[in-house]
Design an enzyme around this catalytic site. Structure first.
Site, PDB file in Angstrom:
ATOM      1  N   LYS A  89       0.812  -1.226   0.000  1.00  0.00           N
ATOM      2  CA  LYS A  89       0.000   0.000   0.000  1.00  0.00           C
ATOM      3  C   LYS A  89       0.844   1.274   0.000  1.00  0.00           C
ATOM      4  O   LYS A  89       0.445   2.299  -0.528  1.00  0.00           O
ATOM      5  CB  LYS A  89      -0.960   0.006   1.187  1.00  0.00           C
ATOM      6  N   GLU A 111      -9.778   7.560   3.717  1.00  0.00           N
ATOM      7  CA  GLU A 111     -10.713   6.718   4.453  1.00  0.00           C
ATOM      8  C   GLU A 111     -10.050   5.360   4.615  1.00  0.00           C
ATOM      9  O   GLU A 111      -9.192   4.980   3.826  1.00  0.00           O
ATOM     10  CB  GLU A 111     -12.045   6.589   3.721  1.00  0.00           C
ATOM     11  N   SER A 377       1.516  -9.882  -1.214  1.00  0.00           N
ATOM     12  CA  SER A 377       1.148  -8.474  -0.977  1.00  0.00           C
ATOM     13  C   SER A 377       1.500  -7.942   0.402  1.00  0.00           C
ATOM     14  O   SER A 377       1.763  -6.753   0.555  1.00  0.00           O
ATOM     15  CB  SER A 377      -0.346  -8.281  -1.242  1.00  0.00           C
TER      16      SER A 377
END
Ligand SMILES: *Cc1c(COP(=O)(O)O)cnc(C)c1O
Length: 393
Positions: A89, A111, A377
């Site tokens: 991320k 968010e 990931s």
């Protein structure tokens, strides 16, 4: 035929920008500038310097020998779990904070559902000394206390969304409201390849560093840039978009997307968005989403918080609809078992999101000479309690 976004942000019939009139100037400013800014040498230089020195890129492409032995094929793992903060991320939040600075913004909003994107955003705001407000559903704030503490420690303000189901979609509504009220000084960092154009394309470009690296790393290890298959789990779809990006228009590379079936695709408790989804609009984008007959968004369910999203990015909706991507749904139980197996075969405890991608071998058979790249990931530290409870460790 290209599987990349066109100029209007469409992937086939999916994508676009379906936004309220009042949000138009914000999205338009970004749309008119993002490609130009990203191609400036000064931007590229700062982005790549931070990816190298701060995030720790390039992440290794690791040949998983014991896993390969077990499934009788050649499996490589792209180690995004080794990125700073423990997942892919941060590639996107680094890119977007630099974008915000170039646009002259001095305030960031975001968010978050499980809190992972909130943490990645709070991290880069601390790095740049920029004010950060993260919207989070009141229920999620209770469920994800460690990530709330991380965000606070990093100097971010966490604001509770107290309306509706008090989860992710309500936090998204609050963030959009904030952005409408603060169009001049604020940039909204979206955490996956979702949202109105240009977000899906912009986030995919930031994450595309993953497949850019895979190409030269595989060249070094296998003497060819192209694997037979590239595999990734899909929540909103950003780690997958990054892993597929440079292979989208290379038909000889198979694309495998792994979704969370939760307790089973037809159990009513699932997040297998493509399998269950119908065309609709979520978060400003036309895509596949889980909804009732009359168009109400259905609450998704998965044991992994990061795959628990009712829609999927428009790139993935198009990969599904066009048949370019092969979509496999994996249940909670299958993912947990694969996560344990991965830990004990390779000494790597994966995030439960990623564990879904390791569970495909019961559904998909590969040739002995096939080269498979699985995008790892994220790491499983954040999920340790869930693994412990599940296996009674
Ligand atoms: C957030 C997250 C995901 C899901 O998000 P995508 O946008 O689909 O990549 C997958 N894996 C990990 C480790 C995550 O933190």
């Amino acid at each position: 035929m290209s599987y990349h976004a066109n100029e209007k942000g469409y992937y086939g019939e999916f994508g676009g920008a379906f936004i309220p009139e009042m949000l138009y100037p914000n999205c338009e400013e970004l749309r008119q500038n993002y490609i130009r800014i990203m191609s400036e040498p000064s931007f590229q230089e700062e982005f790549h310097q931070l990816l190298k020195d701060y995030v720790g890129r390039p992440t290794p492409l690791y040949f998983a020998e014991r896993l390969s032995e077990k499934y009788q094929t050649k499996i490589y793992l792209k180690r995004e779990d080794l990125c700073h903060t423990g997942a892919h991320k941060v590639n996107n939040t680094i890119g977007q904070i630099l974008m915000a600075k170039k646009l002259g913004k001095n305030r960031i909003i975001a968010e978050t559902g499980a809190g992972q994107h909130g943490v990645a955003t709070a991290t880069v705001c601390a790095l740049m000394g920029i004010e950060c407000v993260v919207y989070m559903g009141e229920i999620d704030i209770e469920r994800q206390a460690p990530n709330v503490a991380r965000m606070k420690m990093l100097g971010a303000e966490v604001r509770a969304a107290k309306s509706g189901s008090r989860t992710l979609k309500d936090a998204t509504n609050e963030a959009i409201r904030d952005w409408i009220n603060n169009p001049v000084n604020t940039h909204y960092i979206i955490g996956s390849v979702v949202g109105p154009h240009p977000y899906p394309d912009m986030v995919a470009r930031f994450q595309s560093v993953i497949s850019e690296e895979i190409k030269w790393q595989l060249q070094e290890k296998e003497g060819k840039e192209n694997p037979n298959y590239v595999v990734a789990c899909v929540g909103g779809g950003s780690n997958a978009a990054g892993a597929y990006y440079h292979y989208l228009d290379t038909p000889e590379v198979g694309i495998i997307a792994v979704e969370a079936a939760g307790k089973g695709v037809n159990s009513g408790e699932s997040a297998a968005t493509s399998a269950l989804g119908k065309v609709g609009i979520i978060h400003g984008s036309k895509t596949l989403l889980m909804q009732t007959e009359d168009g109400q968004i259905t609450e998704p369910y998965s044991i992994s918080a990061g795959l628990d999203y009712p829609g999927v990015g428009p790139m993935h909706a198009h990969l599904y609809k066009s048949g370019r991507g092969e979509f496999i749904s994996i249940t909670d139980d299958e993912a947990m078992t694969a996560g344990l197996e991965m830990s004990q075969l390779e000494g790597i405890i994966p995030a439960i999101e990623t564990s879904h991608a390791f569970a495909i071998f019961d559904y998909k058979k590969f040739e002995k000479d096939d080269v498979i790249v699985i995008n790892l990931s994220g790491r499983g530290d954040k999920d340790l309690q869930t693994y412990i409870d599940y296996f009674r460790l």
